[in-house]
Design a protein around this motif. Sequence first.
Motif, PDB file in Angstrom:
ATOM      1  N   LEU A  45      41.842  43.608  28.986  1.00  0.00           N
ATOM      2  CA  LEU A  45      40.786  43.428  29.994  1.00  0.00           C
ATOM      3  C   LEU A  45      39.431  43.841  29.427  1.00  0.00           C
ATOM      4  N   ALA A  46      39.431  44.913  28.643  1.00  0.00           N
ATOM      5  CA  ALA A  46      38.176  45.352  28.009  1.00  0.00           C
ATOM      6  C   ALA A  46      37.641  44.243  27.118  1.00  0.00           C
TER       7      ALA A  46
ATOM      8  N   ALA B 225      37.920  41.180  27.600  1.00  0.00           N
ATOM      9  CA  ALA B 225      37.399  40.071  28.413  1.00  0.00           C
ATOM     10  C   ALA B 225      35.968  40.325  28.877  1.00  0.00           C
ATOM     11  N   MET B 226      35.450  41.534  28.598  1.00  0.00           N
ATOM     12  CA  MET B 226      34.071  41.834  28.979  1.00  0.00           C
ATOM     13  C   MET B 226      33.132  41.185  27.954  1.00  0.00           C
ATOM     14  N   GLY B 227      32.000  40.726  28.425  1.00  0.00           N
ATOM     15  CA  GLY B 227      31.018  40.162  27.505  1.00  0.00           C
ATOM     16  C   GLY B 227      30.132  41.215  26.876  1.00  0.00           C
ATOM     17  N   VAL B 228      30.446  42.472  27.146  1.00  0.00           N
ATOM     18  CA  VAL B 228      29.682  43.577  26.556  1.00  0.00           C
ATOM     19  C   VAL B 228      30.677  44.538  25.905  1.00  0.00           C
TER      20      VAL B 228
ATOM     21  N   SER C 293      30.273  52.834  34.934  1.00  0.00           N
ATOM     22  CA  SER C 293      31.545  52.480  35.554  1.00  0.00           C
ATOM     23  C   SER C 293      31.414  51.373  36.604  1.00  0.00           C
ATOM     24  N   PHE C 294      30.698  50.332  36.264  1.00  0.00           N
ATOM     25  CA  PHE C 294      30.538  49.163  37.120  1.00  0.00           C
ATOM     26  C   PHE C 294      30.033  49.558  38.511  1.00  0.00           C
TER      27      PHE C 294
ATOM     28  N   ILE D 204      34.853  49.418  30.088  1.00  0.00           N
ATOM     29  CA  ILE D 204      34.968  49.425  31.549  1.00  0.00           C
ATOM     30  C   ILE D 204      34.116  50.542  32.132  1.00  0.00           C
TER      31      ILE D 204
ATOM     32  N   THR E 167      29.652  36.358  34.194  1.00  0.00           N
ATOM     33  CA  THR E 167      30.254  35.887  32.938  1.00  0.00           C
ATOM     34  C   THR E 167      30.467  37.023  31.933  1.00  0.00           C
ATOM     35  N   LEU E 168      29.688  38.092  32.066  1.00  0.00           N
ATOM     36  CA  LEU E 168      29.825  39.221  31.135  1.00  0.00           C
ATOM     37  C   LEU E 168      30.796  40.272  31.668  1.00  0.00           C
ATOM     38  N   ALA E 169      31.267  40.088  32.895  1.00  0.00           N
ATOM     39  CA  ALA E 169      32.051  41.150  33.552  1.00  0.00           C
ATOM     40  C   ALA E 169      33.411  40.637  34.009  1.00  0.00           C
ATOM     41  N   GLN E 170      33.999  39.726  33.251  1.00  0.00           N
ATOM     42  CA  GLN E 170      35.274  39.147  33.678  1.00  0.00           C
ATOM     43  C   GLN E 170      36.396  40.184  33.738  1.00  0.00           C
ATOM     44  N   GLY E 171      36.367  41.153  32.851  1.00  0.00           N
ATOM     45  CA  GLY E 171      37.421  42.173  32.843  1.00  0.00           C
ATOM     46  C   GLY E 171      37.380  43.036  34.101  1.00  0.00           C
ATOM     47  N   THR E 172      36.206  43.531  34.435  1.00  0.00           N
ATOM     48  CA  THR E 172      36.089  44.404  35.611  1.00  0.00           C
ATOM     49  C   THR E 172      36.294  43.603  36.900  1.00  0.00           C
ATOM     50  N   LEU E 173      35.811  42.362  36.923  1.00  0.00           N
ATOM     51  CA  LEU E 173      36.021  41.544  38.125  1.00  0.00           C
ATOM     52  C   LEU E 173      37.502  41.223  38.309  1.00  0.00           C
ATOM     53  N   ARG E 174      38.188  41.022  37.193  1.00  0.00           N
ATOM     54  CA  ARG E 174      39.623  40.743  37.311  1.00  0.00           C
ATOM     55  C   ARG E 174      40.360  41.957  37.897  1.00  0.00           C
TER      56      ARG E 174
ATOM     57  N   GLU F 100      42.511  41.514  41.227  1.00  0.00           N
ATOM     58  CA  GLU F 100      43.959  41.774  41.256  1.00  0.00           C
ATOM     59  C   GLU F 100      44.299  42.939  42.173  1.00  0.00           C
TER      60      GLU F 100
ATOM     61  N   TYR G 237      44.742  50.933  40.304  1.00  0.00           N
ATOM     62  CA  TYR G 237      45.275  49.718  39.657  1.00  0.00           C
ATOM     63  C   TYR G 237      46.293  50.123  38.588  1.00  0.00           C
TER      64      TYR G 237
END
Lengths: 444, 492
Positions: A58-59, A61-64, A271-272, B101, B111-118, B122, B340
């Motif tokens: 998942l990390a 998959a981040m664009g950063v 942390s988002f 994260i 588009t830059l935050a697909q991991g956190t959005l996923r 979920e 999660y």
Amino acid sequence: MRYLPHTPEEIASMLATIGQESLESLFDTVPADCRMTNPWPLPAPQSEWELNDHLRHLAGAMGVNQQTKVLVGAGSYQHHIPETVRSLAGRSEFLTAYTPYQPEMAQGTLQGIFEYQTLTARLLGMDVVNASMYDGASALAEALLMGLRIAKKKKKVAVSRAIHPHYRAVVRAYLQPTAYEVVELDVLADGRTDLSGLAELEDIAAVALQSPNFFGVIEDLESAAVAIHGIGALCITGFTEPLAYGLLKNPGQCGADIVCGEGQSFGIAPSFGGPGLGMFGCREPFTRNMPGRLVGETKDLEGRRGYVLTLATREQHIRREKATSNICSNQGICAMTAGMYMASLGGTGIRQLARLNYDKTQYLKAVLSKAGARIPFASPVFNEFVAEFPQDFKPVRERLLAQNIVAGLELGPFYPELAGRYLFGVTETIAKHTMDTIAAEVQA
Amino acid sequence: MSEQLGTSGLILNEPLLWHKGKPGRIGMSIPTSDVPAAAIAAELLGPAVDFPDLSEVDVVRHYTRLSQWNFGVDSGMYPLGSCTMKYNPKTNERQAATPEIAGAHPMLADTLAQGTLRILFELQQFLAVITGLDAVSLQPAAGAHGELTGMLIFHAYHRSHGAQRHKILIPDTAHGTNPASAALCGYKAVPVPSDAQGMLDPALVASLMDEDTAGIMLTNPNTLGLFEERIREIAAIVHAKGGLVYGDGANMNAVLGVIDAKRCGIDVLHLNLHKTFSTPHGGGGPGAGPVCVTRALEPFLPVPRVVMDGTAYRLDDDQPQSVGRVHAFHGNFGVLVRAYSYILSMGEAGLKRASQLAVLNANYIKEQLKDVLHLPYDRPCMHECVFSDLWQQEYKISTVDMAKRLIDYGYHPPTIYFPLIVHGAMMIEPTETECKDDIDQFIATLKTITQEAATAPELLRQAPQRTKVRRLDEVLAARSPCLIGPSGDGDQ
């Protein structure tokens, strides 16, 4: 499962003790028509090692990544976090404790929060600071509700349009079901809040400003407080970047009655967007109108110094529907963390770090101006500012992203009239060469 | 029984921060400036901030000593009723600290935050499956914040139906946050007394429910640790008058995989991830209080929603009926990652087993202690059991004395004096992560304490004696509040 200690023999023996046939029969009081009958389409349980792989995926998959330079503040700031703060805040004696209802076993939490309250009060120039709110946005909503409680009969509050748009959205959501009205105050051409129409407004309980505001602009809080008090309203000031008060005049000194904001900058990872820290303080006469928990000093049976949760008669578990707020759990460990961070900086360090943020921001402003950007708001800023570019900035921003730099936040979605302008945030983590790269791309 | 837990050890004193340090020390590394110093107008400049200057070692020793005055789940059993103080897995901490994260800015482009959005998407799905409801918002930062969000949804729903309502039914067993949350939305709380068995009576609900009442807020299992068996009947009565049913999910740890909230008739339910889903409570927070709703109420959930189009995740703000935003960003995201991680570690079987063992542990304690402590409602309980101090009153011993004596024996006390409908309540929630040996020792300890109440009551009244401080004067703290240290009180 490693968190579940019971062996089959123990389960059998415990069931026998209580006279039950099976684990299922423990739930005989639950009627059949209330029962969960569907199987759960959840993923199969993962071992610790599979879970590590999954999160790594998942990390990815981040664009950063850890090397990305994010020049965006807007309520969340990338500051260096000392390993000491991370390590101390992670001590499980703090982390795995509940709210300190049994003070004899929670003096660590209690003294730590008392120290947080004290250092925050000194930073903000307030007489009292509570043990925390959820975040800067809910803190502002609660501050306005507090203003309305204090003013009693008045039905309106005014908030500056230069307050973080998300904070204003939370204020609207909190006040929507009430009979209270929210009036918005416009922004002047220099980026400060327009208070000229204040005198014409009636029935205003409180006026809220943010400083530095969403555009990074330092509001003239002293004049604002005079104008606000002039219409008999309370002066509420908010912030998203408390580090600013390491350098600037604090809100208390400028005449604020209630100060609230986001404390994420103080040792808490972005942390988002959460968990952060709602900081909340006020002048002493309003203490009993405050929302949230308060830690106070007292003595034990033998006269030794100790700390307890106090003034609980304001709170939901005692006052129920007449409480000053419904808040129960707050952001405890985040407040402790901010205390650790403030202690690590000290008075000397916070001035130095705030100054560094200020200087770097001025540097980026200067090199962007030199590269052709215009700075639409002329007022002084702390560590954020708005820029406007002679050509479309989007392709430049794309090129910078390819170099692992996130350059600014487009303001159009928040302020249609500012479409095409960008809000930049600069902290001590941004090196001169990164800023030079941005300026070079703008010029290219 | 093995060796007694509580003992005395060396505890170090530690002054307040501002009584330590020396001007000029610093406890963290500040980068050397690589840009020129910029001018700043004198009228903007504030005075020096009155913080003590400490070295890194000063800070580390200070907080390490403070931590040693604390007790957490990692220290020992913490049977605090209604709080579900189960073990907080270490791997959850690691996952939440994953650099990409933990470092993610909340305003990154989707588009830059697909991991956190996923993760958000979920987790929403997992919680919908687990509760039986259809849609979830993860924004609320704590249980009470979830309640407020639920009440905002009630309010928006009734507004969309053309007529606002002004009252709400709240059972007398409710958490204090329920009436306070409802009051924030302008609802007048109408208390509903529970019957002699500690349960809600549908006939009474029917007599109180009318078309000016927005609905009912109930907790199931209730705060006596009993399952409200007639919840469907109650929900039908409320629905028939156009009202909604709010479920306070604070006690969800009892019924994972057992109840389906939708089948119970619940329209909105909040969960406390810092209880049922193992995230640490942090000495006060942060928590997370997601709200789960039926399909009919989904349009009212807070924005932004997290949705998936095909394979990409995105934030969706376009929800005209939404109550709006309740958090600056996406809620207490770090807490959500921990939950999660917990759900992925436990899986379906693990979560369901957790509730079974939590209920087993509570019933085991109830059966073993009901000979020495008065049990006001003697029925099979769920994940917690409620005793009272009725039998100790003849020795002039009250619940607080027994609770404080437990501290000397090395246990965190149960919740005391709640629920309010039980005089001198002692509410014990062991959770599933306590093993039989430790529970047996806890039971034996409480039995010893009830004997001491008769034979040596002064031991209880003087307790605790092994802690760093003894009982604290709460009256003094409230009468002349000292909420911050005096300024200028330090070495600087």
